[in-house]
Scaffold this active site. Structure first.
Site, PDB file in Angstrom:
ATOM      1  N   THR A  39       0.826  -1.213   0.000  1.00 26.18           N
ATOM      2  CA  THR A  39       0.000   0.000   0.000  1.00 26.18           C
ATOM      3  C   THR A  39       0.855   1.255   0.000  1.00 26.18           C
ATOM      4  O   THR A  39       0.455   2.292  -0.529  1.00 26.18           O
ATOM      5  CB  THR A  39      -0.944  -0.030   1.223  1.00 26.18           C
ATOM      6  OG1 THR A  39      -1.840  -1.115   1.038  1.00 26.18           O
ATOM      7  CG2 THR A  39      -1.745   1.249   1.366  1.00 26.18           C
ATOM      8  N   SER A  84       1.536  -7.541  -0.915  1.00 28.06           N
ATOM      9  CA  SER A  84       2.376  -8.488  -0.159  1.00 28.06           C
ATOM     10  C   SER A  84       1.753  -9.876  -0.033  1.00 28.06           C
ATOM     11  O   SER A  84       2.411 -10.806   0.414  1.00 28.06           O
ATOM     12  CB  SER A  84       2.769  -7.926   1.202  1.00 28.06           C
ATOM     13  OG  SER A  84       1.690  -7.934   2.088  1.00 28.06           O
ATOM     14  N   THR A 117       1.674  -4.376   4.100  1.00 26.05           N
ATOM     15  CA  THR A 117       1.533  -4.684   5.528  1.00 26.05           C
ATOM     16  C   THR A 117       0.960  -6.083   5.779  1.00 26.05           C
ATOM     17  O   THR A 117       1.102  -6.603   6.886  1.00 26.05           O
ATOM     18  CB  THR A 117       0.625  -3.648   6.219  1.00 26.05           C
ATOM     19  OG1 THR A 117      -0.674  -3.689   5.617  1.00 26.05           O
ATOM     20  CG2 THR A 117       1.206  -2.257   6.135  1.00 26.05           C
ATOM     21  N   ASP A 118       0.341  -6.683   4.752  1.00 22.14           N
ATOM     22  CA  ASP A 118      -0.368  -7.945   5.021  1.00 22.14           C
ATOM     23  C   ASP A 118       0.566  -9.088   5.425  1.00 22.14           C
ATOM     24  O   ASP A 118       0.198  -9.929   6.245  1.00 22.14           O
ATOM     25  CB  ASP A 118      -1.193  -8.366   3.789  1.00 22.14           C
ATOM     26  CG  ASP A 118      -2.379  -7.429   3.565  1.00 22.14           C
ATOM     27  OD1 ASP A 118      -2.683  -6.636   4.468  1.00 22.14           O
ATOM     28  OD2 ASP A 118      -2.978  -7.490   2.482  1.00 22.14           O
TER      29      ASP A 118
HETATM   30  C1  SIN Z   1      -0.288  -5.373   0.933  1.00 18.89           C
HETATM   31  O1  SIN Z   1       0.013  -6.008   1.937  1.00 18.89           O
HETATM   32  O2  SIN Z   1       0.430  -5.340  -0.078  1.00 18.89           O
HETATM   33  C2  SIN Z   1      -1.572  -4.614   0.859  1.00 18.89           C
HETATM   34  C3  SIN Z   1      -1.976  -4.044   2.155  1.00 18.89           C
HETATM   35  C4  SIN Z   1      -1.023  -3.042   2.730  1.00 18.89           C
HETATM   36  O3  SIN Z   1       0.098  -2.838   2.327  1.00 18.89           O
HETATM   37  O4  SIN Z   1      -1.464  -2.383   3.713  1.00 18.89           O
END
Ligand code: SIN
Length: 358
Positions: A39, A84, A117-118
């Protein structure tokens, strides 16, 4: 309590600044930034609710961060640009190769990795197990894309650069920085699907913060120098089975089909039904390592003593996953099983790298 300085830290403190550079410039450290997407590299239609992760190149992300030039000299490289959920072992190996090159560069004080973040906590935990700890390696993401009102990426990135270039961050190895807060990769987990304070370390809390422009650490660094210095390319297949009311032997067998090891996200302190226990015993009797973890995201699943009868680890032939959530227990197995190891050896690895006791 501060850790004693290592030779590396002392040399960095004593290092003379370059002659031709201005004073402000000389004070700035060089940080290598390795971008993988997420993100923090996301873009949408002016709202944080709908966007695509992993689309903005790192050059454009950096141009949108105000004041970056005053924090560090950044040399950036695009390693991947994905959400991710698509980060896999091959991206880890590419990333690891690029990190090792950067760590070997005497000009580079620290490394920042931008990441979705995932699965951020998984990449951070993986890196913490394979990298030496002298130079800081900081994994950072954001919950809102750069196109959102009040995006959190620019400040998170500045904070990550501050940590990666700080003397106080040396000898701490891999860290996660999100929302003004510094976390140990072993303990950090994503606890919310949308809020900017999505990360927490429920069992032990964060290790520091970045509220004043300088990182402040309030927990000791735990020594965790490169537990598994040689990685891949042959990875075992390690599966995860999620227990629930009604979880049975067939669920265990389906998850374990073709796997070389199994992690069970158990109920309570890593428990599962009588039917599942029979299936687990059959697996461990065939030499397949099975690790019991908890599905709650907090707490210590310790080794069950023989007094627990058919639920004891001795009766089941299982390994207690300690404080690791299922996905991180899987990573420790991925690395540990690159070398054949007995159940006792695997248990001692979980005791060492899964209970904050490194
Ligand atoms: C991801 O993990 O690529 C999408 C969600 C995020 O980064 O918050």
């Amino acid at each position: 309590m501060r850790k004693p300085a290592t030779l590396f830290t002392l040399l960095r403190r004593l290092a003379p600044s370059g002659g031709a550079r201005t004073r402000a410039d000389a004070a700035l450290k060089t940080v290598r930034l390795l971008a993988t997407g997420g993100t923090i590299a996301g873009a949408g239609e002016g709202s944080s609710v709908s966007y695509r992760a992993g689309v903005v190149p790192i050059g454009a992300i950096l141009r949108a961060v105000p004041g970056l030039d005053a924090v560090a000299k950044v040399s950036a490289e695009q390693v991947a640009n994905v959400g991710s959920e698509d980060v896999d072992q091959s991206i880890w190996l590419t990333l690891l190769g690029r990190i090792r090159v950067a760590l070997a560069d005497p000009e580079v004080a620290g490394i920042v990795i931008t990441h979705g973040t995932d699965t951020l906590e998984e990449t951070a935990y993986f890196l913490s197990l394979v990298l030496p700890s002298a130079k800081p390696v900081v994994v950072v993401g954001s919950m809102r894309p750069g196109t959102a009102t009040s995006a959190d990426g620019p400040e998170n990135l500045l904070d990550a650069l501050r940590v990666a270039s700080a003397d106080e961050a040396c000898d701490r190895g891999t860290m996660v920085v999100m929302n003004d807060t510094i976390f140990d990769p072993e303990m950090v987990t994503k606890v919310d699907v949308r809020r900017v304070n999505a990360f927490a370390a429920p069992s032990r809390g964060p290790i520091g913060d970045v509220l004043t422009g300088r990182p402040r650490f309030f927990a000791d660094a735990t020594p965790h120098d490169a537990a598994f210095p040689v990685v891949g390319p042959a990875w075992p297949r390690v599966a995860i089975a999620y227990a629930y009311a009604g979880f049975q032997g067939d669920d265990v067998r389906a998850a374990a089909n073709g796997a070389e090891a199994l992690v069970i996200a158990g109920v309570g302190a890593g428990s599962f039904s009588a039917g599942a226990r029979q299936a687990v015993k059959a697996l461990t009797a065939r030499g397949i390592p099975v690790v019991r973890t908890g599905r709650q995201g907090m707490g210590d699943v310790w080794f069950n003593p023989p007094s627990m009868g058919d639920m004891s680890d001795a009766a089941l032939g299982t390994i207690a996953g300690r404080e690791l959530p299922p996905a991180k227990a899987r990573i420790l197995l991925l690395l540990a099983l690159q070398t054949p190891r007995s159940r006792e050896e695997l248990q001692s690895l979980f005791d060492r790298y899964g209970a904050g006791g490194r």
